[in-house]
Design a protein around this motif. Sequence first.
Motif, PDB file in Angstrom:
ATOM      1  N   VAL A  50       0.839  -1.194   0.000  1.00 31.70           N
ATOM      2  CA  VAL A  50       0.000   0.000   0.000  1.00 31.70           C
ATOM      3  C   VAL A  50       0.876   1.246   0.000  1.00 31.70           C
ATOM      4  O   VAL A  50       0.628   2.205  -0.731  1.00 31.70           O
ATOM      5  CB  VAL A  50      -0.940  -0.003   1.224  1.00 31.70           C
ATOM      6  CG1 VAL A  50      -1.667   1.322   1.345  1.00 31.70           C
ATOM      7  CG2 VAL A  50      -1.937  -1.144   1.115  1.00 31.70           C
ATOM      8  N   PRO A 110      -7.385  -4.310   1.454  1.00 27.26           N
ATOM      9  CA  PRO A 110      -6.203  -4.486   2.301  1.00 27.26           C
ATOM     10  C   PRO A 110      -6.595  -4.577   3.767  1.00 27.26           C
ATOM     11  O   PRO A 110      -7.632  -4.059   4.180  1.00 27.26           O
ATOM     12  CB  PRO A 110      -5.378  -3.227   2.022  1.00 27.26           C
ATOM     13  CG  PRO A 110      -6.369  -2.218   1.549  1.00 27.26           C
ATOM     14  CD  PRO A 110      -7.430  -2.975   0.825  1.00 27.26           C
ATOM     15  N   ASN A 217      -2.044  -4.528  -1.086  1.00 25.26           N
ATOM     16  CA  ASN A 217      -3.154  -4.476  -2.027  1.00 25.26           C
ATOM     17  C   ASN A 217      -3.160  -5.753  -2.846  1.00 25.26           C
ATOM     18  O   ASN A 217      -2.096  -6.258  -3.234  1.00 25.26           O
ATOM     19  CB  ASN A 217      -3.013  -3.271  -2.956  1.00 25.26           C
ATOM     20  CG  ASN A 217      -3.431  -1.975  -2.285  1.00 25.26           C
ATOM     21  OD1 ASN A 217      -4.359  -1.953  -1.486  1.00 25.26           O
ATOM     22  ND2 ASN A 217      -2.727  -0.888  -2.590  1.00 25.26           N
TER      23      ASN A 217
END
Length: 410
Positions: A50, A110, A217
């Motif tokens: 992320v 996430p 992610n």
Amino acid sequence: MVKKRLIAFIAIVVLCLTAAGITSPHLVKNLRLGLDLKGGFEILYVATPVEEGAKVTKASLLETARNLQKRIDSQGIAEPEITTEGSDRIRVKLAGVTDEEKVRETLKKPSNLTFRGPDGKVELNGSDFVPGGASVEFNQAHQPYISIKLKSASKFAEITGRLVGQPLSIYLDEEVQASPVVNSVINSDTASIEGGYTYDSAKEMANIINLGALPLNLTEKYTQSVGATLGQQSLHQTVEAGLIGAALILLFMIFFYRLPGIVASITLITYLWIVIVVFYYMKATITLPGIAAMVLGVGMAVDANIITYERIKEEIRTGKSMLSALKSGAKHSFRTIVDANVTNAISCAVLYYIGNGAIRGFALTLLISIVVSMVTNVFLSRVLIELLIKANVFKKPSYYGVKESEIRAL
């Protein structure tokens, strides 16, 4: 002694066939079916960090896979298959899922780690922690606790100053993981979480914090869906084809090899039953490639019987006694069978090592089939035929597929 050998033969046959007949319906009914037989969908995810500049580590990939497992369990989905592949991929197989879109939306988010005060206000989130900074330590009493590292000591001091004597709950994806109480102001970038943890529970909590500190992610790289109706149709067609093929093989063996063919049929049934038992207790998932490997294993088992029986027939034609022909034929055929099975086992090991998903399932199934085949269609088959010969009941060469006119003088 003769009667005892015949009784032993009958007892072994009855025991094997009875065990297979009684337990097989329960075993088959409770086998885990893959999505290609039960219906469902498969997703291959590519994981990316992320935060910009961060890296996907093996630990973060494994923790993400564990988090996916928890999310799937919370949806009430039974027996998911989640495996990591390479350095940044996760493969998810879910059988029997009806609301595919809902599950996919839940999985690709996430992990969201937050520390919240008693009023539910978010005080810290995953970005406030040092990636991989949570670990298990031990105090002077040798009790485990979780040590965490934060990026900002001043921010943590301000939060703990407001919440002294109150809980600072740890949430992962809106689910409370723990509610440690703030005992004092912590003006440091290092803190500890205590509360009577065992080492395993402390390790699990540290993993949760590390997962939230470095969330990944997930991007769908590949998807495959199989409808429940199509899966059931594949299952029925596979079972039907397998039963027809097995029946033809048994008839072929009995027609060409007579008494040894009957023994081969018994050992083949025993072989299939043992393979199913192994899969049941391994909690393995049965897929179409796995069934293909099982069918291939049946073919290899038949080959082992044919090689042995042809060598025995050759020895009988030379004028040897039945027992001598059995010992000589079994001895000469054993090396050929072992060589073939060893090379196949090596191929399976290579496929399992370099393959993934269905390829590894195929390789593992075939490897199990090879081992079980050696036990049943080589050793058990020889024991049964030797008992019959020593029982001195079936003495004519015709019982073993050899005509009197084909026997030469020794």
